[in-house]
Design an enzyme around this catalytic site. Structure first.
Site, PDB file in Angstrom:
ATOM      1  N   LYS A   8      83.708  74.514  94.705  1.00 13.65           N
ATOM      2  CA  LYS A   8      82.787  74.309  95.478  1.00 13.65           C
ATOM      3  C   LYS A   8      82.494  75.437  96.546  1.00 13.65           C
ATOM      4  CE  LYS A   8      82.450  69.289  95.004  1.00 13.65           C
ATOM      5  NZ  LYS A   8      83.232  69.465  93.772  1.00 13.65           N
ATOM      6  N   ASP A  68      79.839  74.240  91.590  1.00 11.02           N
ATOM      7  CA  ASP A  68      79.243  72.991  91.932  1.00 11.02           C
ATOM      8  C   ASP A  68      77.980  72.962  92.883  1.00 11.02           C
ATOM      9  OD1 ASP A  68      81.299  72.074  90.091  1.00 11.02           O
ATOM     10  OD2 ASP A  68      82.486  71.218  91.404  1.00 11.02           O
ATOM     11  N   MET A  69      77.204  71.964  92.811  1.00  2.94           N
ATOM     12  CA  MET A  69      76.237  72.012  93.852  1.00  2.94           C
ATOM     13  C   MET A  69      76.535  70.861  94.784  1.00  2.94           C
ATOM     14  SD  MET A  69      73.434  73.428  94.879  1.00  2.94           S
ATOM     15  CE  MET A  69      72.644  74.345  93.913  1.00  2.94           C
ATOM     16  N   GLN A  89      70.559  69.462  90.295  1.00  9.04           N
ATOM     17  CA  GLN A  89      70.525  68.144  90.692  1.00  9.04           C
ATOM     18  C   GLN A  89      69.131  67.504  90.126  1.00  9.04           C
ATOM     19  OE1 GLN A  89      71.713  68.894  94.241  1.00  9.04           O
ATOM     20  NE2 GLN A  89      73.894  68.202  94.195  1.00  9.04           N
ATOM     21  N   ARG A 118      74.411  73.818  84.781  1.00 15.31           N
ATOM     22  CA  ARG A 118      74.821  72.366  84.355  1.00 15.31           C
ATOM     23  C   ARG A 118      73.927  71.672  85.067  1.00 15.31           C
ATOM     24  NH1 ARG A 118      79.563  71.204  87.728  1.00 15.31           N
ATOM     25  NH2 ARG A 118      80.912  71.905  86.260  1.00 15.31           N
ATOM     26  N   GLY A 164      72.935  64.234  90.349  1.00 14.16           N
ATOM     27  CA  GLY A 164      73.035  64.404  92.047  1.00 14.16           C
ATOM     28  C   GLY A 164      74.090  63.182  92.595  1.00 14.16           C
ATOM     29  N   THR A 168      76.335  64.121  82.068  1.00 14.97           N
ATOM     30  CA  THR A 168      75.968  62.716  82.285  1.00 14.97           C
ATOM     31  C   THR A 168      76.815  61.804  81.399  1.00 14.97           C
ATOM     32  OG1 THR A 168      73.996  61.203  82.421  1.00 14.97           O
ATOM     33  CG2 THR A 168      74.064  62.832  80.491  1.00 14.97           C
ATOM     34  N   HIS A 169      77.012  60.611  81.910  1.00 14.51           N
ATOM     35  CA  HIS A 169      77.542  59.715  81.085  1.00 14.51           C
ATOM     36  C   HIS A 169      76.564  58.506  80.707  1.00 14.51           C
ATOM     37  CE1 HIS A 169      80.121  61.061  84.273  1.00 14.51           C
ATOM     38  NE2 HIS A 169      80.806  61.130  83.430  1.00 14.51           N
ATOM     39  N   ARG A 176      82.914  59.516  96.008  1.00 18.44           N
ATOM     40  CA  ARG A 176      81.568  59.777  95.093  1.00 18.44           C
ATOM     41  C   ARG A 176      81.748  59.106  93.855  1.00 18.44           C
ATOM     42  NH1 ARG A 176      82.046  64.930  97.659  1.00 18.44           N
ATOM     43  NH2 ARG A 176      82.840  66.006  95.603  1.00 18.44           N
ATOM     44  N   ARG A 177      82.874  58.930  93.143  1.00 15.33           N
ATOM     45  CA  ARG A 177      82.938  58.218  91.987  1.00 15.33           C
ATOM     46  C   ARG A 177      82.759  56.990  92.115  1.00 15.33           C
ATOM     47  NH1 ARG A 177      82.901  63.250  91.315  1.00 15.33           N
ATOM     48  NH2 ARG A 177      80.703  62.636  91.285  1.00 15.33           N
TER      49      ARG A 177
HETATM   50  P1  FDA Z   1      74.424  57.069  85.801  1.00 12.79           P
HETATM   51  O1  FDA Z   1      74.923  57.151  87.289  1.00 12.79           O
HETATM   52  O2  FDA Z   1      73.050  56.440  85.912  1.00 12.79           O
HETATM   53  O3  FDA Z   1      75.505  56.338  85.128  1.00 12.79           O
HETATM   54  C1  FDA Z   1      75.246  56.003  83.665  1.00 12.79           C
HETATM   55  C2  FDA Z   1      76.614  55.333  83.408  1.00 12.79           C
HETATM   56  O4  FDA Z   1      77.464  56.078  83.251  1.00 12.79           O
HETATM   57  C3  FDA Z   1      76.932  54.199  84.129  1.00 12.79           C
HETATM   58  O5  FDA Z   1      76.128  52.805  83.430  1.00 12.79           O
HETATM   59  C4  FDA Z   1      78.365  53.826  83.797  1.00 12.79           C
HETATM   60  O6  FDA Z   1      78.629  53.557  82.532  1.00 12.79           O
HETATM   61  C5  FDA Z   1      78.801  55.532  83.887  1.00 12.79           C
HETATM   62  N1  FDA Z   1      79.299  56.027  84.991  1.00 12.79           N
HETATM   63  C6  FDA Z   1      78.514  56.641  85.730  1.00 12.79           C
HETATM   64  N2  FDA Z   1      79.322  57.128  87.082  1.00 12.79           N
HETATM   65  C7  FDA Z   1      80.524  56.562  86.870  1.00 12.79           C
HETATM   66  C8  FDA Z   1      81.691  56.162  87.532  1.00 12.79           C
HETATM   67  N3  FDA Z   1      81.882  57.002  88.749  1.00 12.79           N
HETATM   68  N4  FDA Z   1      82.695  55.525  86.931  1.00 12.79           N
HETATM   69  C9  FDA Z   1      82.563  54.722  86.109  1.00 12.79           C
HETATM   70  N5  FDA Z   1      81.484  55.015  85.164  1.00 12.79           N
HETATM   71  C10 FDA Z   1      80.271  55.603  85.275  1.00 12.79           C
HETATM   72  N6  FDA Z   1      76.837  66.061  91.125  1.00 12.79           N
HETATM   73  C11 FDA Z   1      76.472  66.896  92.085  1.00 12.79           C
HETATM   74  O7  FDA Z   1      75.800  66.197  93.106  1.00 12.79           O
HETATM   75  N7  FDA Z   1      76.933  67.973  92.074  1.00 12.79           N
HETATM   76  C12 FDA Z   1      77.713  68.406  91.217  1.00 12.79           C
HETATM   77  O8  FDA Z   1      78.056  69.820  90.828  1.00 12.79           O
HETATM   78  C13 FDA Z   1      78.016  67.742  90.032  1.00 12.79           C
HETATM   79  N8  FDA Z   1      78.881  68.192  89.001  1.00 12.79           N
HETATM   80  C14 FDA Z   1      79.342  67.308  88.086  1.00 12.79           C
HETATM   81  C15 FDA Z   1      79.799  67.419  86.584  1.00 12.79           C
HETATM   82  C16 FDA Z   1      80.117  66.686  85.663  1.00 12.79           C
HETATM   83  C17 FDA Z   1      80.858  67.327  84.530  1.00 12.79           C
HETATM   84  C18 FDA Z   1      79.589  65.549  85.834  1.00 12.79           C
HETATM   85  C19 FDA Z   1      79.683  64.691  84.507  1.00 12.79           C
HETATM   86  C20 FDA Z   1      78.856  65.140  86.954  1.00 12.79           C
HETATM   87  C21 FDA Z   1      78.643  65.858  87.990  1.00 12.79           C
HETATM   88  N9  FDA Z   1      78.068  65.504  88.983  1.00 12.79           N
HETATM   89  C22 FDA Z   1      77.830  66.467  90.070  1.00 12.79           C
HETATM   90  C23 FDA Z   1      77.810  64.075  89.527  1.00 12.79           C
HETATM   91  C24 FDA Z   1      76.397  63.478  89.077  1.00 12.79           C
HETATM   92  O9  FDA Z   1      75.314  63.973  89.908  1.00 12.79           O
HETATM   93  C25 FDA Z   1      76.153  61.936  88.979  1.00 12.79           C
HETATM   94  O10 FDA Z   1      76.615  61.493  90.187  1.00 12.79           O
HETATM   95  C26 FDA Z   1      77.477  61.235  87.923  1.00 12.79           C
HETATM   96  O11 FDA Z   1      77.498  62.198  86.844  1.00 12.79           O
HETATM   97  C27 FDA Z   1      76.895  59.796  87.811  1.00 12.79           C
HETATM   98  O12 FDA Z   1      75.658  60.005  86.664  1.00 12.79           O
HETATM   99  P2  FDA Z   1      75.417  60.010  85.386  1.00 12.79           P
HETATM  100  O13 FDA Z   1      74.612  61.009  84.998  1.00 12.79           O
HETATM  101  O14 FDA Z   1      76.630  59.545  84.490  1.00 12.79           O
HETATM  102  O15 FDA Z   1      74.415  58.443  85.303  1.00 12.79           O
END
Ligand code: FDA
Length: 308
Positions: A96, A130-131, A161, A182, A186, A227-228, A289-290
């Protein structure tokens, strides 16, 4: 409401102190953070590599208050770069810019980035910035572009994002500049003036941006879809199939400790997966944030505590 509260708390100094000293919070952090030392991170990466999963390592920290802290963060990155190279693990680095002094002085931050990139180049390790919140988007993009010009292609990349209205334009420009991206949804608290407030719109934009990313792989660019969300992953897989983008032309990324089942499944299906491995003592804002992304995590831990 809870998401907003958790994101507010993520940068409240009083809450940082209180929560970092609470035993339950440390337990919660262990689910998402690989440990406190560089050796803990290397051990976590080795375990992932054994399952054919790559890693990107983050030495936790952000918004440093003094230039000495920024310089100490740089030293932390130089150490982990050396350890990564010496141990032969398959990983790159995420960091960061506010951890390297962007809040204090842009020149100081650039200087730290140059030191880290010079070592990373020697070690042949890719660095991604990272952003952070939208306060930093313009500066982060401009620093990344500048370093990309100085160090050449494939040494430094950035994050876009999908929740920001501006992201499609930013992404098009980054692709034109041949910068590796990446894509994530967001993670910060942003006003509706600049970011889609509803998940439905964020997801629709995410899918649009996936298409731009995958189309650009035809020109040899290599991007990450972070993404997850299984719907987003399915959209990427289907679009890649339709456009004949091979699995080795891009990668999926996920966070340490989240959806390990999905990480393994994608690897078994032949996709590249990289897991973001954070380590260090400054885990508080990352943990918040998580929790904000999935407040159910909070209830899970609280109910576990009550049952004990
Ligand atoms: P969404 O939030 O819709 O979640 C989809 C599903 O994933 C959920 O239903 C759940 O099952 C699972 N899930 C998601 N988050 C979870 C959690 N915290 N605990 C348990 N289960 C969870 N953001 C940013 O602003 N700047 C950045 O630089 C980054 N860098 C980054 C790197 C990587 C490798 C990842 C995977 C993510 C980021 N992020 C990020 C975070 C990103 O913006 C976002 O907040 C999270 O990935 C959650 O969004 P999803 O795309 O997973 O979808």
């Amino acid at each position: 409401m809870l998401r907003r509260l958790l994101l507010y708390l993520s940068h409240a100094a009083w809450a940082d102190w209180m929560i970092r000293h609470a035993p339950l919070a440390r337990q919660m952090a262990e689910r998402f953070v690989a440990g406190e030392t560089a050796d803990d991170a290397i051990a976590a990466i080795r375990a992932l590599n054994a399952e054919k999963i790559n890693a990107t390592v983050d030495h936790l920290g952000e918004h440093v208050k003094t230039s000495d802290d920024a310089i100490r963060s740089t030293a932390g990155y130089l150490l982990i770069l050396d350890k990564m190279a010496n141990s032969g693990v398959e990983a790159n680095v995420s960091l960061k810019l506010t951890q390297l002094g962007l809040d204090l002085d842009e020149a100081l931050c650039l200087d730290q980035m140059r030191k880290i990139l010079a070592r990373a180049n020697e070690r042949r390790i890719f660095i991604r910035t990272d952003m952070e919140s939208s306060l930093y988007t313009d500066r982060a993009l401009s620093i990344c572009r500048r370093l990309h010009r100085e160090f050449g292609p494939d040494h430094v990349g950035i994050v876009i994002q999908a929740y920001l209205y501006r992201s499609e334009n930013d992404l098009r420009t980054l692709i034109a500049d041949r910068i590796r991206v990446r894509l994530c949804k967001g993670a910060y608290r942003e006003p509706p003036k600049i970011a889609y407030p509803s998940k439905k719109d964020v997801d629709a934009n995410y899918v649009r941006l996936i298409r731009l990313l995958l189309d650009s792989t035809a020109d040899g660019l290599y991007h990450a879809i972070a993404t997850h969300d299984e719907k987003m992953i399915q959209a990427a897989v289907e679009y890649a199939d339709r456009r004949h983008v091979a699995p080795e032309q891009f990668e999926f990324q996920m966070l340490y400790g989240i959806r390990r089942d999905l990480q393994r499944r994608l690897v078994a299906e032949g996709y590249r997966v990289r897991v973001y491995v954070p380590y260090g003592t400054e885990w508080y804002p990352y943990l918040m944030r998580r929790l904000a992304e999935r407040p159910a995590n909070l209830w899970f831990f609280l109910s576990h505590l009550i049952r004990r």
